[in-house]
Design an enzyme around this catalytic site. Structure first.
Site, mmCIF file in Angstrom:
data_model
loop_
_atom_site.group_PDB
_atom_site.id
_atom_site.type_symbol
_atom_site.label_atom_id
_atom_site.label_comp_id
_atom_site.label_asym_id
_atom_site.label_seq_id
_atom_site.Cartn_x
_atom_site.Cartn_y
_atom_site.Cartn_z
ATOM 1 N N GLU A 192 0.841 -1.187 0.000
ATOM 2 C CA GLU A 192 0.000 0.000 0.000
ATOM 3 C C GLU A 192 0.883 1.246 0.000
ATOM 4 O OE1 GLU A 192 -3.678 -1.903 2.592
ATOM 5 O OE2 GLU A 192 -2.069 -0.864 3.649
ATOM 6 N N ASP B 198 -4.773 -8.595 5.904
ATOM 7 C CA ASP B 198 -5.759 -9.523 5.350
ATOM 8 C C ASP B 198 -5.220 -10.929 5.181
ATOM 9 O OD1 ASP B 198 -8.049 -7.709 4.737
ATOM 10 O OD2 ASP B 198 -6.529 -6.697 3.548
#
Length: 647
Positions: A164, A185
């Site tokens: 990210e 995740d």
């Protein structure tokens, strides 16, 4: 499950979710910045995975300097930001293929990241990722991100991961680069992030020790409560380890696993005070918590109550959501009290320090993850496998500065290294036994039951979109995912050996159908309807299709006129899902139900598709956190009276 729309640095940044969202929002009032004047950053991606096969790269995100309505998009091979095309209202549609060519094993490629973008760099190994676009309520185009932990997601059998980033250009009030690896995740393909600034200084984050990925897998595999969070693909390759929140929603981890630790933490502050100092730069700001009933309430220095938290569930803690948002809050408040206290509590619950500490946050990592029968073993294993001990293993892992983030105000280039997958890189072949003059006196152990199977079928032009799946002896009750190459993925609940009608929608031609079960699978075969069987012989036996997966007889509805599609219909029911529910239910479809594909969507939970032959009973996935849930049942054909029977 509801689509996940791309948002800036979802889950994790050193600025925190709330602060970063505010940062991105502040751009909306700024004049559009000229892209020609904004410097792009080269990103060199090196492939050290040890896996043969192509690598595909996707640079996706939000152009924070673009005009409203064109803010989500992708970066092309030239390094230019391209907005997604407009889409009509309704169901998500397939996004254009925007894959960039990545490096083969042992090589590197250099791409460009433009200024004023906030999003993700995805990378997949062996297969491309499929994205979808959807019209948002604001009339703009939204991106549905991959969710391989969701039943039926097209990426469930693809090896992929992402980092990210936010890159603000020199004309921005806060220029610079924020980039992090993330395991919030899943852990699939670990990546080391290096940023070199204009003076030549280098900063790194996210690097795993040699064999780090495999050490996480081995740690979780050794614990029966966590072993099912390891996801293996049809070819035997370990694709990913799911973070506990997603593992819970997929039925792979007990939904009450962390409840005893949460209860102990709440009980600890019935007789003593918890002090929370959420701002390291302002240690004089403190809040004081005590538990009464199931509520942990906080007061400020003046004695006024400023925040209160109902004892959360395990799912709430894994996701740092729900009850951890504070009483009366559907989302985490962007304030200076409840939000910072919430972040601190969630980090402490995940790290196992809440209940034994007098002051939070505890910042000494030596105190994290104490030996316990209930702890976030996933996060503990991920941090232990990192070179510097820093990682984003849950949403607020940045509390105390333990996140895998690089912030550089004057970046010159990015280096992204896809690290070795270790023992899980390739399927382990079964060793060939060597000859021996002496027979082995001990019989070979019974092999572990398979949970995956792959079948090949030929779909003709008149294929109606369904088939009969027959599962042999050794099949255990569970949820079976049926993925058609180039087509649809659906999920059906099975009781054990027997036949069940399944969705088998896909393009004409030879198709690979991959079966993945949450429990053991016996022998598996697929039978196409006789009228849809192509001239070429099918590789599987073709028994008479069973109209429903139960033996319950039901009256046959009047067929729709030839050539006329059955009308769409829907029904919505409220159900009460108890804690520890098995994740399935029996769907009763009354007279007037036509053959078709029925989708069962649970509010805040699973979405499953099952083929039905008409009125009758069918077992369906019904996974969701405990509580009152709306269940919407839609069908490609008419639906009679609908009833949902929980176990």
């Amino acid at each position: 499950m509801a689509p996940t729309l791309l948002r800036p640095l979802a889950h994790a940044t050193a600025l925190g979710v709330v602060a970063l969202t505010a940062l991105a929002a502040s751009l909306l009032g700024q004049p559009a910045l000229a892209h020609a004047a904004a410097a792009s950053l080269p990103v060199t991606i090196t492939n050290d995975t040890g896996v043969n096969g192509p690598v595909y790269v996707y640079i996706l995100g939000e152009d924070t300097a673009a005009a409203p309505g064109t803010r989500l998009g992708h970066v092309d091979a030239s390094g230019a930001f391209q907005p997604w095309p407009a889409v009509a209202p309704g169901a998500p549609v397939e996004a254009p293929d925007v894959a960039l060519t990545g490096p083969s094993d042992g090589s590197a490629v250099t791409l460009q990241v433009p200024a004023n973008i906030s999003g993700r760099i995805y990378y997949s190994v062996g297969e491309k990722l499929r994205f979808q676009l959807v019209r948002t309520g604001h009339g703009t185009t939204g991106l549905v991100q991959p969710g391989p932990w969701n039943a039926g997601d097209s990426t469930a059998h693809v090896l992929f991961d992402w980092v990210e980033l936010t890159h603000n250009g020199t004309g921005h009030p806060t220029p610079g680069l924020w980039i992090n690896s993330t395991q919030v995740d899943q852990l699939a393909v670990p990546a080391r992030v290096d940023v070199v600034n204009r003076a030549g200084a280098r900063e790194s984050a996210g690097a795993m020790v040699p064999g780090g990925r495999q050490s996480v897998i081995d740690t979780l595999r050794a614990d029966p409560a966590w072993s099912r969070t390891i996801v293996t693909g049809p070819n035997g390759r370990i694709l990913r380890v799911l973070a506990p929140g997603h593992a819970t929603s997929a039925g792979l981890l007990s939904p009450t696993y962390l409840d005893p630790a949460i209860a102990r933490a709440w009980d600890a502050y019935r007789t003593r005070t918890l002090t929370v100092r959420p701002f390291p730069e302002r240690p004089e700001v403190a809040f004081f918590g005590r538990t009464e009933g199931d509520v942990l309430s906080f007061t400020d220095a003046a004695g006024a109550t400023v925040a209160a938290f109902q004892r959360p569930s395990s799912t709430d803690v894994w996701g740092c959501e729900g009850a951890t948002n504070g009483l009366g809050n559907a989302a985490l408040p962007n304030d200076q009290t409840t939000g910072p206290i919430s972040r601190t509590l969630c980090a402490a619950l995940n790290r196992g320090t809440l209940g034994t500490s007098a002051v939070e946050p505890v910042t000494d990592p030596a105190a994290f993850y104490p030996a316990s029968d209930t702890l976030n073993l996933y996060s503990a294993a991920v941090h232990a496998a990192m070179v510097d001990g820093r990682a984003y293993a849950f949403a607020f892992d940045d509390v105390g500065g333990h996140e895998s983030l690089v912030h550089e105000p004057r970046p010159a280039r990015i280096e992204l290294t896809l690290q070795s997958l270790g023992g899980g890189a390739e399927p382990t072949p079964t060793p060939t036994p060597t000859g021996s003059p002496e027979p082995t006196p001990t019989p070979a152990p019974t092999p572990a039951p398979d949970r995956d199977a792959a079948l090949e079928v030929v779909l003709g032009p008149d294929h109606p979109g369904w088939a009969t799946l027959t599962l042999g002896e050794g099949t255990e009750p569970g949820l079976v995912s049926v993925a058609v190459s180039g087509g649809r993925t659906s999920t059906v609940a099975v009781n054990g050996p027997g036949s069940v009608r399944v969705d088998l929608t896909g393009p004409t031609g030879t198709r690979l159908v991959t079966l993945t079960s949450s429990a053991a699978l016996g022998g598996a075969s697929l039978a196409l309807p006789a009228s849809a069987t192509p001239p070429a012989p099918s590789p599987t036996a073709t028994p008479t299709p069973t109209p429903t997966p139960t033996a319950t007889p039901a009256s046959t509805p009047s067929p729709a006129p030839t050539g006329t599609p059955a009308p769409e219909d829907a029904a919505t029911h409220a159900v009460e899902i108890a804690a520890g529910a098995p994740g399935w239910a029996t769907l009763e479809l009354g007279a007037g139900t036509a053959p078709g594909l029925v989708t069962v969507a649970v509010e805040g939970g699973s979405t499953a598709t099952v083929a039905v032959g008409g009125p009758g009973l069918v077992r369906t996935d019904l996974s969701a956190p405990a509580g009152s849930r709306l269940v919407r049942v839609t069908s490609t054909g008419a639906v009679g009276r609908v009833a949902i029977h929980l176990p």
